[in-house]
Design a protein around this motif. Structure first.
Motif, PDB file in Angstrom:
ATOM      1  N   TYR A  32       0.842  -1.208   0.000  1.00  0.00           N
ATOM      2  CA  TYR A  32       0.000   0.000   0.000  1.00  0.00           C
ATOM      3  C   TYR A  32       0.868   1.246   0.000  1.00  0.00           C
ATOM      4  CZ  TYR A  32      -3.133  -3.600   1.822  1.00  0.00           C
ATOM      5  OH  TYR A  32      -3.837  -4.761   2.003  1.00  0.00           O
ATOM      6  N   SER A  33       0.348   2.304  -0.575  1.00  0.00           N
ATOM      7  CA  SER A  33       1.050   3.587  -0.567  1.00  0.00           C
ATOM      8  C   SER A  33       0.328   4.555   0.350  1.00  0.00           C
ATOM      9  CB  SER A  33       1.108   4.158  -1.982  1.00  0.00           C
ATOM     10  OG  SER A  33       1.210   5.573  -1.932  1.00  0.00           O
ATOM     11  N   VAL A 387       2.373  -4.582   3.476  1.00  0.00           N
ATOM     12  CA  VAL A 387       3.438  -3.604   3.670  1.00  0.00           C
ATOM     13  C   VAL A 387       2.923  -2.225   3.276  1.00  0.00           C
ATOM     14  CG1 VAL A 387       5.732  -2.887   2.852  1.00  0.00           C
ATOM     15  CG2 VAL A 387       5.253  -5.313   3.250  1.00  0.00           C
ATOM     16  N   MET A 388       3.198  -1.232   4.107  1.00  0.00           N
ATOM     17  CA  MET A 388       2.819   0.147   3.791  1.00  0.00           C
ATOM     18  C   MET A 388       4.080   0.925   3.422  1.00  0.00           C
ATOM     19  SD  MET A 388       0.135   2.436   4.082  1.00  0.00           S
ATOM     20  CE  MET A 388      -0.891   1.984   5.474  1.00  0.00           C
ATOM     21  N   ILE A 389       4.040   1.551   2.267  1.00  0.00           N
ATOM     22  CA  ILE A 389       5.173   2.364   1.824  1.00  0.00           C
ATOM     23  C   ILE A 389       4.897   3.821   2.158  1.00  0.00           C
ATOM     24  CG2 ILE A 389       6.532   3.089  -0.176  1.00  0.00           C
ATOM     25  CD1 ILE A 389       6.777   0.071   0.463  1.00  0.00           C
ATOM     26  N   GLY A 391       7.066   7.089   1.297  1.00  0.00           N
ATOM     27  CA  GLY A 391       8.279   7.645   0.697  1.00  0.00           C
ATOM     28  C   GLY A 391       9.276   6.543   0.409  1.00  0.00           C
ATOM     29  N   ALA A 392      10.428   6.588   1.076  1.00  0.00           N
ATOM     30  CA  ALA A 392      11.443   5.563   0.851  1.00  0.00           C
ATOM     31  C   ALA A 392      11.394   4.478   1.915  1.00  0.00           C
ATOM     32  CB  ALA A 392      12.826   6.218   0.841  1.00  0.00           C
ATOM     33  N   GLN A 393      10.395   4.574   2.793  1.00  0.00           N
ATOM     34  CA  GLN A 393      10.333   3.615   3.904  1.00  0.00           C
ATOM     35  C   GLN A 393       9.297   2.519   3.678  1.00  0.00           C
ATOM     36  OE1 GLN A 393       9.615   6.355   7.198  1.00  0.00           O
ATOM     37  NE2 GLN A 393      11.608   5.699   7.997  1.00  0.00           N
ATOM     38  N   MET A 394       9.659   1.299   4.147  1.00  0.00           N
ATOM     39  CA  MET A 394       8.703   0.193   4.102  1.00  0.00           C
ATOM     40  C   MET A 394       8.328  -0.168   5.531  1.00  0.00           C
ATOM     41  SD  MET A 394      10.706  -2.619   1.804  1.00  0.00           S
ATOM     42  CE  MET A 394      12.324  -2.213   1.203  1.00  0.00           C
TER      43      MET A 394
END
Ligand code: LLP
Length: 414
Positions: A32-33, A387-389, A391-394
């Protein structure tokens, strides 16, 4: 602007390569974003600017605690359909006072839990439910806030399985029965009449049916006012569609405009219950090609996700775009993309033009709504990770289920 874009030959979610997500968390995996969730919510907020309105996210579309927490932080309310969803919203930090409780079969326990939490409103769907709620609230010494979900008999022009506002539907109370039901409710000591609602269906692309339904609700609001029954809110439900393939999905502002026009100048508080349009295009299902089977008649790409992970293709013949995460530049073949489950209906996509190798990653797009939420353990398949994204983080927001998790609730005969 989609948050899922190709960068340096690899499909990314925001700033993270999906190959990196697979390497870290494995497949199948829902991704997910956060930005996409934020943008989808902002579209509603902006479309409703200046109005007394509350977006109650329909939890059933995607009930991951992290997703609920994101919407709670935005100030959203929630539309729930079970005691389980109530508990999730509370656990995720949602405001009980912004919860509406829909559904045709609320149990006494669920009513008690919702009364104890102090929810905003029960959306009642039958005369029997009104009597039960009055009795349950009375036993607790409370008055339950209520609205009737009225069936406006409007054709939403969508898939028959997700059309819910027709006369033939199990949902809501018939339009003609609404007035007598409100009169009955007025006579009961343990319910407090608050509003009226409807939900005519899902994946609606044409805004006209929603506006027509809103108009029908208003006629009832006025008829009730003439009898001295004043309603505080109108709940127009959810239903706005998204683009899965080539549908022209409206922007929230355009979808809502005709409805808001019908409601212009009204003093009632407005509630909305969107699900799919807030999360659908914010998520994808990441899967890996296990085998390629080239046959005389057909080619199959057997992947590690299946109908138990994403039921929509099997259930509704729904179309989800399937994109290679790192496309090759060779010649494409026509594949049926199928899972390992033992059912002919176990497919994610039919007849897709793809250039594939064993081990390739594929992204099944627009899977944020009714994806993980409808998953199962069929064929004893542990459910996927989520998993939630940002920016550059997971962020791992749900770990992959282990086999032990499945067995934990079962017992062999002694
Ligand atoms: N409110 C009520 C009372 C509902 O029943 C629903 C969805 C919603 C709101 C949210 O509707 P949305 O904005 O998501 O369209 N599993 C199907 C969709 C079922 C929808 C059920 N009700 C699918 O995968 O397409």
């Amino acid at each position: 602007m989609s948050v899922f874009v190709m960068k340096d030959g690899v499909l990314h979610a925001e700033d993270v390569a999906l190959s990196a997500v697979a390497a870290r968390f494995g497949t199948p995996c829902y991704v997910y974003s956060l930005k996409a969730l934020r943008d989808a919510y902002a579209a509603y907020r902006d479309a409703l600017a200046g109005r007394d309105a509350l977006v109650c996210y329909a939890v059933k579309a995607n009930s991951n605690l992290a997703v609920l927490n994101v919407f709670a932080r935005f100030g959203a309310g929630f539309d729930i359909v079970s005691g389980g969803e109530l508990a999730r919203v509370l656990k995720a930090g949602g405001d009980a006072g912004k919860i509406v409780f829909s559904g045709v079969g609320k149990t006494r326990d669920e009513m008690r839990a919702a009364l104890a939490a102090g929810i905003h409103c029960f959306n009642l769907e039958s005369a029997a439910e009104l009597e039960r709620l009055n009795e349950v609230a009375g036993a607790l010494g409370k008055r339950a806030p209520i609205a009737f979900r009225v069936n406006p008999d409007v054709d939403p022009k969508t898939h028959p399985y997700i059309s819910t506002g027709l006369k033939t539907s199990k949902f809501g109370v018939p339009y003609a029965e609404a007035l007598p039901l409100y009169r009955r409710a007025r006579s009961l000591p343990h319910v407090e009449i608050c509003g009226i609602g409807c939900h005519i269906g899902s994946q609606l692309l044409d805004p006209a049916p929603a506006a027509e339904a809103a108009g029908k609700l208003l006629a009832l609001v006025d008829a009730l006012a003439a009898e001295g029954i004043a309603l505080k809110h109108i709940d127009i439900g959810g239903g706005m569609g998204i683009t899965y393939r080539d549908e022209q999905a409206p922007a929230a502002a355009d979808y809502l405009a005709p409805t808001l026009k019908v409601l212009a100048g009204r003093k009632e508080h407005l509630l909305l219950e969107p699900g799919r349009s807030l999360v659908g295009n914010a998520g994808l299902l990441l899967t890996r090609v296990e085998f390629l089977k080239h046959g005389e008649e057909k080619n199959f790409a057997v992947v590690d996700a299946a109908m138990n992970d994403l039921a929509r293709p099997a259930l509704y013949d729904a179309w989800h775009d399937i994109r290679p995460v790192a496309p090759h530049d060779g010649a494409a073949c026509i594949y049926d993309v199928v899972g390992p489950v033992c059912e002919s209906g176990d497919f994610l996509g039919h007849g897709r033009e793809l250039d594939l190798r064993e081990g390739d990653l594929l992204a099944v797009m627009s899977a944020g709504a009714y994806g993980m939420a409808m998953s199962s353990n069929y064929n004893t398949r542990p459910r996927a990770a989520e998993v939630m994204i940002d920016g550059a983080q997971m962020h791992l927001v749900r770990r992959r289920e282990a086999l032990e998790d499945l067995f934990d609730t079962e017992t062999a005969l002694s």
